[in-house]
Design an enzyme around this catalytic site. Structure first.
Site, PDB file in Angstrom:
ATOM      1  N   HIS A  94       0.816  -1.213   0.000  1.00  0.00           N
ATOM      2  CA  HIS A  94       0.000   0.000   0.000  1.00  0.00           C
ATOM      3  C   HIS A  94       0.851   1.266   0.000  1.00  0.00           C
ATOM      4  CE1 HIS A  94       0.547   0.109   4.475  1.00  0.00           C
ATOM      5  NE2 HIS A  94       0.371   1.406   4.284  1.00  0.00           N
ATOM      6  N   ASP A 142       0.425  -7.509   1.634  1.00  0.00           N
ATOM      7  CA  ASP A 142       0.818  -6.107   1.784  1.00  0.00           C
ATOM      8  C   ASP A 142       2.343  -5.946   1.750  1.00  0.00           C
ATOM      9  OD1 ASP A 142       0.261  -3.402   1.893  1.00  0.00           O
ATOM     10  OD2 ASP A 142       0.293  -3.321   4.077  1.00  0.00           O
ATOM     11  N   SER A 144       4.665   2.737   7.873  1.00  0.00           N
ATOM     12  CA  SER A 144       4.375   1.602   7.004  1.00  0.00           C
ATOM     13  C   SER A 144       5.571   1.268   6.127  1.00  0.00           C
ATOM     14  CB  SER A 144       3.168   1.900   6.115  1.00  0.00           C
ATOM     15  OG  SER A 144       1.981   1.875   6.859  1.00  0.00           O
TER      16      SER A 144
END
Length: 305
Positions: free
Chosen positions: A51, A81, A160
């Site tokens: 993402h 992911d 992230s």
């Protein structure tokens, strides 16, 4: 040992991990968005979140020493992911990778990343839970990231793709802040995710089967455990609307025992099955529902990035 000595020992452990891991973590900037990444192999290969790169193909990586380098996206796998990028030119050596399957609840972990654009930021906490599934909503569809590590180490946007490391400085997870500010989740580094990364390096994508269930490990009732020889299953917490599991008739509250006749004890057991070879295949799913064993047939579809 008094409180001061205990704090000093804790601080020394966290600072030691931070010193070892931080040089291997980069801040990523793309045309749309930003995040972090970790050098995991020589020749400038970094791992991050799918993402984070989104639909982008290139960007700029900034390392802790201020060095900048252009990078291109090698491939991404939305279901786990995970994504792989490669920087042009020199990059720091690879971080040491660990095995998340050896983690235990309560174990110290340290998160290193670039939250809110602040490169080289460090937070620490403990492993709060293992084997979680994380539902994620996008404008196009719902999906589920399987077998995430839950930690109370604070994560914010920009974390992230950064490193989650154990007290020995080994990277055991790739942080993902998509669950929301303050909720720490990380994709584990283990045999399953190494297979995913290897496939991304070679093919640029991973054809993944998709069921669409969110669950947590749960013990089986004693009588069922004695009859089946299986001690735990996966309690369904959520079924993604219109997904294969929903169409098969799975419901929240079901306790999944087997998928494709393979025993399921946690989210990782399902993830191990969900590669290209089962796309479009009819899989028998056995669940415990209201005290009765129920069989349904689910047909995984291919995950559309």
């Amino acid at each position: 040992m008094d409180d001061t000595e205990a704090l000093d020992a804790y601080s020394r452990s966290v600072s030691s991990v931070a010193a070892e891991v931080t040089p291997h973590v980069a801040s990523l900037r793309l045309a749309r968005g930003s995040g972090s990444a970790v050098v995991f192999a020589e020749d400038g290969y970094l791992i991050t979140n799918a993402h984070v790169v989104g639909t982008g193909s290139a960007g700029v990586a900034t390392f802790a020493d201020g060095t900048e380098a252009d990078f291109r996206v090698i491939g991404a796998d939305p279901l786990s992911d995970l994504a792989v990028v490669r920087v042009r030119g020199d990059a720091p050596p690879a971080a040491r990778l660990g095995d998340a399957d050896k983690l235990v609840v309560g174990q110290l972990v340290v998160a290193v990343g670039s939250p809110l654009g602040l490169a080289g930021s460090v937070t620490a906490g403990v492993v709060s839970a293992l084997g979680r599934s994380l539902p994620v909503r996008t404008r196009r569809a719902g999906r589920v990231i399987e077998n995430v590590i839950q930690t109370d180490a604070a994560l914010n946007p920009g974390n992230s793709g950064g490193a989650l490391a154990d007290s020995a400085g080994r990277v055991v997870g790739v942080n993902t802040a998509v669950a929301g500010i303050g909720l720490g989740m990380a994709v584990p580094i283990n045999a399953t995710t190494r297979r995913i990364v290897d496939t991304l390096l070679v093919e640029g994508r991973v054809r993944r089967a998709y069921l669409g269930v969110v669950g947590v490990p749960a013990p089986l009732p004693d009588e069922v455990a004695e009859r089946t020889g299986q001690r735990a299953g996966l309690r369904v917490v959520e079924v993604v609307p219109s997904g294969p599991a929903a169409r098969a008739g799975l419901h929240a509250g079901d306790l999944v025992l087997t998928v494709g006749r393979e025993r399921v004890r946690d989210a990782q057991d399902i993830q191990r099955l969900l590669f290209a070879e089962v796309i479009g295949t009819r899989l028998a799913v056995t669940v415990l529902r209201s005290g009765a064993m129920v069989d349904v047939i689910a047909t995984p579809t291919e995950l559309d990035g």
